[in-house]
Motif scaffolding. Sequence first.
Motif, mmCIF file in Angstrom:
data_model
loop_
_atom_site.group_PDB
_atom_site.id
_atom_site.type_symbol
_atom_site.label_atom_id
_atom_site.label_comp_id
_atom_site.label_asym_id
_atom_site.label_seq_id
_atom_site.Cartn_x
_atom_site.Cartn_y
_atom_site.Cartn_z
ATOM 1 N N UNK A 303 0.951 -1.189 -0.001
ATOM 2 C CA UNK A 303 -0.064 -0.104 -0.018
ATOM 3 C C UNK A 303 0.935 1.010 -0.077
ATOM 4 N N UNK A 304 0.662 2.089 -0.926
ATOM 5 C CA UNK A 304 1.522 3.446 -1.165
ATOM 6 C C UNK A 304 0.752 4.469 -0.590
ATOM 7 N N UNK A 305 1.422 5.557 -0.063
ATOM 8 C CA UNK A 305 1.215 6.783 0.049
ATOM 9 C C UNK A 305 2.169 7.878 -0.560
ATOM 10 N N UNK A 306 1.920 8.985 -0.993
ATOM 11 C CA UNK A 306 2.845 9.922 -1.657
ATOM 12 C C UNK A 306 2.852 11.344 -1.111
ATOM 13 N N UNK A 307 3.942 11.675 -0.469
ATOM 14 C CA UNK A 307 4.343 12.904 0.178
ATOM 15 C C UNK A 307 4.769 13.859 -0.802
ATOM 16 N N UNK A 308 4.216 15.092 -1.113
ATOM 17 C CA UNK A 308 4.734 15.998 -2.077
ATOM 18 C C UNK A 308 6.137 16.411 -1.905
ATOM 19 N N UNK A 309 7.252 16.394 -2.612
ATOM 20 C CA UNK A 309 8.497 16.766 -2.319
ATOM 21 C C UNK A 309 8.573 18.376 -2.633
ATOM 22 N N UNK A 310 7.703 18.916 -1.733
ATOM 23 C CA UNK A 310 7.959 20.556 -1.729
ATOM 24 C C UNK A 310 7.332 21.034 -0.303
ATOM 25 N N UNK A 311 6.875 22.388 -0.078
ATOM 26 C CA UNK A 311 6.777 22.938 1.123
ATOM 27 C C UNK A 311 5.674 21.971 1.821
ATOM 28 N N UNK A 312 4.844 21.330 0.923
ATOM 29 C CA UNK A 312 3.731 20.488 1.655
ATOM 30 C C UNK A 312 4.076 19.243 2.246
ATOM 31 N N UNK A 313 5.369 18.861 2.015
ATOM 32 C CA UNK A 313 5.886 17.699 2.785
ATOM 33 C C UNK A 313 7.206 17.647 3.231
ATOM 34 N N UNK A 314 8.198 18.303 2.748
ATOM 35 C CA UNK A 314 9.474 18.461 3.401
ATOM 36 C C UNK A 314 9.872 19.866 3.689
ATOM 37 N N UNK A 315 11.125 19.799 4.334
ATOM 38 C CA UNK A 315 11.776 21.217 4.767
ATOM 39 C C UNK A 315 12.680 21.388 3.555
ATOM 40 N N UNK A 316 13.743 22.419 3.847
ATOM 41 C CA UNK A 316 14.450 22.790 2.944
ATOM 42 C C UNK A 316 15.634 21.837 2.696
ATOM 43 N N UNK A 317 15.975 21.010 3.671
ATOM 44 C CA UNK A 317 16.751 19.894 3.735
ATOM 45 C C UNK A 317 16.294 18.534 3.154
ATOM 46 N N UNK A 318 15.092 18.410 2.691
ATOM 47 C CA UNK A 318 14.499 17.119 2.309
ATOM 48 C C UNK A 318 13.813 16.450 3.209
ATOM 49 N N UNK A 319 13.793 16.831 4.610
ATOM 50 C CA UNK A 319 13.410 15.995 5.649
ATOM 51 C C UNK A 319 12.027 16.087 5.516
ATOM 52 N N UNK A 320 11.099 15.009 5.886
ATOM 53 C CA UNK A 320 9.738 15.345 6.221
ATOM 54 C C UNK A 320 9.207 16.009 7.356
ATOM 55 N N UNK A 321 8.279 17.090 6.967
ATOM 56 C CA UNK A 321 7.617 17.577 7.956
ATOM 57 C C UNK A 321 6.808 16.693 9.238
ATOM 58 N N UNK A 322 6.540 17.570 10.170
ATOM 59 C CA UNK A 322 6.084 16.548 11.267
ATOM 60 C C UNK A 322 4.525 16.067 10.858
ATOM 61 N N UNK A 323 3.725 16.869 10.199
ATOM 62 C CA UNK A 323 2.603 16.027 9.634
ATOM 63 C C UNK A 323 2.522 16.714 8.213
ATOM 64 N N UNK A 324 3.129 15.749 7.399
ATOM 65 C CA UNK A 324 3.130 16.201 6.080
ATOM 66 C C UNK A 324 1.822 15.799 5.205
ATOM 67 N N UNK A 325 1.545 16.483 4.023
ATOM 68 C CA UNK A 325 0.428 16.021 3.389
ATOM 69 C C UNK A 325 0.897 14.630 2.722
ATOM 70 N N UNK A 326 -0.067 13.711 2.875
ATOM 71 C CA UNK A 326 0.182 12.180 2.285
ATOM 72 C C UNK A 326 -1.198 12.019 1.481
#
Length: 505
Positions: A303-326
């Motif tokens: 089962x897959x989920x997809x977190x946008x690799x932009x401000x909706x999902x990650x910070x400037x270093x590419x780390x996932x946000x605390x509660x990213x959009x999935x």
Amino acid sequence: MSFTASLIKGAIDLNQRLSFSSVDPGEQQKEQLTHLLEKAKNTSFGKYYNFSGLLKSDNLLAAYQKSVPIFDYHQMDEAWWSQQQKHPDITWPGLPDYFALSSGTTGKSSKRIPITSEFIQSMRDVGTSLVKSLPNFDFPKELFDTEILMLSSSSNLNKRNGHFEGEISGINVSNFPGWYDWFYRPGQEIAAIDDWDERIARIVEEAPSWNIGAIAGIPSWVLTMLQEIVKAHDLKTIHDIWPNLTVYASGGVAYDTYRKGFDAISERPLTIIDTYLASEGFFAYTSRPDSMSMQLALSHGYFYEFVPFDQRGVDDQGNLLQNPLALDINEVELNQEYVMLVSTCSGAWRYVIGDVIRFTSLDPHEMVITGRTKFFLNVVGSQLSEEKMDAAILEVNEQLKVDVGEYAVAALQDEHSDYFHQWVAVSDGQIDENAYRLQLDKALQQANKNYQVARGKALKYIKLKVISKSTYHQYLASTKKVGGQMKTPKVMGAEKMQNFLQAIN
């Protein structure tokens, strides 16, 4: 062509004509999630996160995402998988028979990822789906009467705490049924050799007695093996010894930077089938010709989920946000980069593999891997993905008529605390380092506005050092990164690059 080959190709053709699916991708994925939760509801993980309650909810995905957090490897291992090595029913029913030692390019020590019997079957099922797509390529019938050479890691697994450990390719080979010996090469005896150089030497020795029609493995090591065969037997091309060689199933790293090397030892172009096969699953494969995009396996135990690799999902270093959009499979968009999360039949739940992907088609869902979350060079806002760096390397190769297949890069600081990019290019050809450096910098600025802005501000300059393939392989051997399924690093941290430079100097 043998009677057996006719039967095999006829069966595949018939299967493809009779097989079709009108099931909505979202429904396929909902079925997978429901099955996974149902199967694991009585495990420690399932009880802790109330899988039984989730299965009764009106919106299963929303409930699942609200209840279960996102896990990276270290979080999953520390809280759950380390216990699963000793106790049953932790994240999946029973005790895993195997743990895959990840051969990834990040991290200092091997990761241990549980491999269940259901998981091994899921990988076979995806492989079967790949085989069913072969009629799309219109291969000659003679291909189905040849042998396949799989360059895996050693199938000689280590026993530990009641289970076996090894790299995923070695685990797969060790589980091949006996009838695979009809067409599988190099065979179980050679595949079990631990020493990489000894295993390659045996493959080179036995090569003339095989009728290879297809090869599978990571490009860097497959190319090295083929070059050794050509050299040892004094051949012009690999087709001199294997005239029926038609297909190469690539995977692990991007193929394009190795294409020129494969072309140089081939009499005619090979059909390239890309695969997305990781320690965590066999997720996608090329299903049609003239494309390097891969079709996502939607009904095979994942089962897959997809977190946008932009401000909706990650910070400037590419780390996932605390509660990213999935997002689920029906919510993804074309040409948007996503961090992929997986829940699998090996007891991985909302697990961050670390790959960034981009969809190139939504009917069917086809994608390409654009890099790793840790492989985005973004220390000073340059936002360089592996995909963009590969493209720039290929462009400069073409401009200067040279062949750089492998490279490494890192953001370093000089004695004035100014940032620069240190590149190391791998080639056996004669290369003007300064000319290559200038062209590479120009290509990256033209292709990437963020990089262009960074070069005008915090990123002051770039450096380049060219080394030979033998020097690079000696370095990889010193870091124990040599082998059939070892992925070689392209983006390094500052400390690792400094150690690399010290070693090659």
